[in-house]
Design a protein around this motif. Structure first.
Motif, PDB file in Angstrom:
ATOM      1  N   GLU A  68       9.172  -6.548  -1.291  1.00 47.36           N
ATOM      2  CA  GLU A  68      10.201  -5.511  -1.974  1.00 47.36           C
ATOM      3  C   GLU A  68       9.721  -4.302  -1.161  1.00 47.36           C
ATOM      4  O   GLU A  68      10.596  -3.251  -1.035  1.00 47.36           O
ATOM      5  CB  GLU A  68       9.949  -5.441  -3.439  1.00 47.36           C
ATOM      6  N   MET A  69       8.562  -4.157  -1.016  1.00 47.64           N
ATOM      7  CA  MET A  69       7.871  -2.762  -0.420  1.00 47.64           C
ATOM      8  C   MET A  69       8.683  -2.668   1.066  1.00 47.64           C
ATOM      9  O   MET A  69       8.996  -1.333   1.508  1.00 47.64           O
ATOM     10  CB  MET A  69       6.537  -2.471  -0.193  1.00 47.64           C
ATOM     11  N   ILE A  70       8.674  -3.802   2.035  1.00 49.76           N
ATOM     12  CA  ILE A  70       9.394  -3.582   3.084  1.00 49.76           C
ATOM     13  C   ILE A  70      10.869  -3.266   2.960  1.00 49.76           C
ATOM     14  O   ILE A  70      11.329  -2.790   4.036  1.00 49.76           O
ATOM     15  CB  ILE A  70       9.048  -5.216   3.882  1.00 49.76           C
ATOM     16  N   TYR A  71      11.469  -4.040   2.125  1.00 50.85           N
ATOM     17  CA  TYR A  71      13.035  -3.804   1.853  1.00 50.85           C
ATOM     18  C   TYR A  71      13.322  -2.197   1.739  1.00 50.85           C
ATOM     19  O   TYR A  71      14.099  -1.927   2.118  1.00 50.85           O
ATOM     20  CB  TYR A  71      13.335  -4.778   0.609  1.00 50.85           C
ATOM     21  N   LEU A  72      12.294  -1.690   1.005  1.00 53.45           N
ATOM     22  CA  LEU A  72      12.413  -0.184   0.505  1.00 53.45           C
ATOM     23  C   LEU A  72      12.192   0.461   1.844  1.00 53.45           C
ATOM     24  O   LEU A  72      12.924   1.427   1.982  1.00 53.45           O
ATOM     25  CB  LEU A  72      11.287  -0.019  -0.644  1.00 53.45           C
ATOM     26  N   GLU A 103       2.084   5.694  -0.650  1.00 55.59           N
ATOM     27  CA  GLU A 103       1.753   5.298   0.676  1.00 55.59           C
ATOM     28  C   GLU A 103       3.115   4.703   1.349  1.00 55.59           C
ATOM     29  O   GLU A 103       3.035   4.644   2.659  1.00 55.59           O
ATOM     30  CB  GLU A 103       0.444   4.237   0.410  1.00 55.59           C
ATOM     31  N   VAL A 104       3.559   3.954   0.694  1.00 53.15           N
ATOM     32  CA  VAL A 104       4.674   3.381   1.436  1.00 53.15           C
ATOM     33  C   VAL A 104       5.532   4.454   2.035  1.00 53.15           C
ATOM     34  O   VAL A 104       5.975   4.441   3.203  1.00 53.15           O
ATOM     35  CB  VAL A 104       5.736   2.559   0.538  1.00 53.15           C
ATOM     36  N   MET A 105       5.951   5.560   1.487  1.00 49.42           N
ATOM     37  CA  MET A 105       6.664   6.479   1.633  1.00 49.42           C
ATOM     38  C   MET A 105       5.969   7.431   3.122  1.00 49.42           C
ATOM     39  O   MET A 105       6.531   7.708   3.922  1.00 49.42           O
ATOM     40  CB  MET A 105       6.813   7.746   0.796  1.00 49.42           C
ATOM     41  N   ALA A 106       4.599   7.343   2.809  1.00 50.96           N
ATOM     42  CA  ALA A 106       3.749   7.980   3.851  1.00 50.96           C
ATOM     43  C   ALA A 106       3.843   7.205   5.182  1.00 50.96           C
ATOM     44  O   ALA A 106       4.258   7.740   6.300  1.00 50.96           O
ATOM     45  CB  ALA A 106       2.331   8.252   3.604  1.00 50.96           C
TER      46      ALA A 106
END
Lengths: 130, 130, 130, 130, 130, 130
Positions: A68-72, A103-106
């Motif tokens: 899901e984080m990769i999808y985002l 951290e995903v956004m960064a």
């Protein structure tokens, strides 16, 4: 009027209802998201997309949260407003904390920056990466 | 001739060498990748980019492998050849298996597809995601 | 206030009115779309863009409908909300049915997916395609 | 064989030669770049594109150097290898120094990063910007 | 509820306030833009991003206006609504006139067009640009 | 070594061979393109992608040529070198003439230009398109 409209369960054809039912059962939710109600205009596309998404997002070598984080991350890079909203929600449901989101956004921001620096400086691929 | 050329350690100024030394020490590698040798044309940018990358990629709420796979997903979405090559290598070094790579690609592909379906069908954000 | 505002016919300069008149006549419409009313802030750009669009969109080796569907496919890929709305309408006016729209979206989605798979797997071009 | 091939002056039709001649005269160069030799497969498109480029890139409220740096910034963002190479050269010819190039890249990198942070955090537009 | 919310000064932690104070002082404004209020969910990212933006946007070989117009050009290319709004405003504040804005848009439009023509015709880089 | 390598028929597992066989039969070709040989590293992804592509690209409301030109238009917009090469070839095989190719490119170029003009001028959607 050219804007597509959602197809609700009550108006849906049998093939569309079958997909909606499978989404609701698989995700254990009372109704499907808008995405599926719009895609229902193309019943074959709805079925194909749902079956692909279901197969791809099932935990395997990667767990549901990582997927899901990769999808985002992809959705943020592409600037897809709907997808950012829906996959932020899905990632949180799968366990993404506030700190993880930051951290995903960064990482997404940094990757988008360095992708362009590599383009602009015309950096050749290191032999070790070939 | 307008194509940038790499700056090797032997030709580098003291500020550039200081960054190269920190990269080599932090990553425990004998030499820096081409990316840094090209960015060295802008010593302030080299320092700022390296320090940002170092801070962002340090394990925190997300581990190093997850961060590298997100970096790779963004680079694949943007079609940055250099970055795909270097972050595939970095992700493998951080533990990405062949099966994980396949799943990252599958999620990236699916997200890029559904991002466009959401755009094209002009799907409004569900109230639950607001 | 930095947001551009539309320039309506009544306020428009003679060169802008000349372009608006040509758009209305060519397309047989009572008024021009918002796109042209905003672009009117740059009269030379308005004229150049309109003349280019008119030349490019005139049926030639490809008919008007095919051209409009390609325009829509690009706009969906880029996520341009205004362009998706206006070229969905233009394509429908040129004959795009609901089924055709569904197939355009399916191809656009699939192309966006496989574009990234080709990037990520670093697939070299087959000799036959060179 | 599907790969387009360049059309050299000696093989070119009269309308193509007329455009090539105008490019050579306007830019004071002995031959046109590859871009124009490939676009020559579509003589009407060649003429329209050249005339648009010539009009847009003529110094006006912005000087030639500023325009070339903006062109380069867009090309780097899109990852167009040919355009990065040709507009790096054009910008240098128009006066872009090494230091300026570094600053263009730094701004492009930063903008690509913050564009995604704004997307991901779903930041609403400030009333002052409306 | 998954949508991020702004963090206002009154609710902010000391590290976030320190960044907000520096932004207000550096830009001589009474409050920070929404972008910073959302990024404040990641205090380390807020600090890093602000310090990078401040360093990159300080006049150097390029003046503030040129940098803002490049920032705007990238944001328009990426279709980032927030960034287009905020950097249009910033560029105007730095001296961008209506005529300059029109020329920035014209160059951005032309570059986006020719980037794709170069892609589609598979134009090889001229030896002079290597 | 991180670069993926192709999987040839002789080395392929039974599930991969089954997909390769279906591609060869469906397209009436002696061997599959590189794309499929690389995707074969993920047998489930290979099967899913091939079956989706086969379903999407089958003539329906749109004929094969129109679908291939839309696929090409997306690939050119995204700058995917492999996909531009392979779908140029596929479109030519489906009947795309030189003149049609020129018109596809012209529409793609124009759409990429006006997409950005609409973004930059922040054009609101006309009520008629809602």
């Amino acid at each position: 009027m050219s804007k597509p409209q959602p197809i609700e369960y009550a108006q849906a054809s049998a093939p569309v209802r079958a997909v909606f039912d499978d989404i609701k059962k698989t995700r254990n939710v009372p109704d499907v998201n808008n995405f599926w109600k719009y895609l229902a205009h193309d019943p074959a596309g709805l079925k194909r997309t749902w079956e692909s998404v279901k197969e791809v997002m099932t935990p395997g070598a990667l767990d549901a949260l990582t997927k899901e984080m990769i999808y985002l991350a992809v959705s943020v890079t592409n600037g897809c407003g709907y997808c950012i909203a829906s996959h932020s929600a899905a990632a949180r449901k799968a366990g993404m904390t506030e700190a993880m989101f930051g951290e995903v956004m960064a990482v997404v921001g940094m990757a988008n920056e360095t992708n362009r620096l590599a383009n602009g400086y015309r950096v050749p691929i290191d032999p070790a990466f070939e």
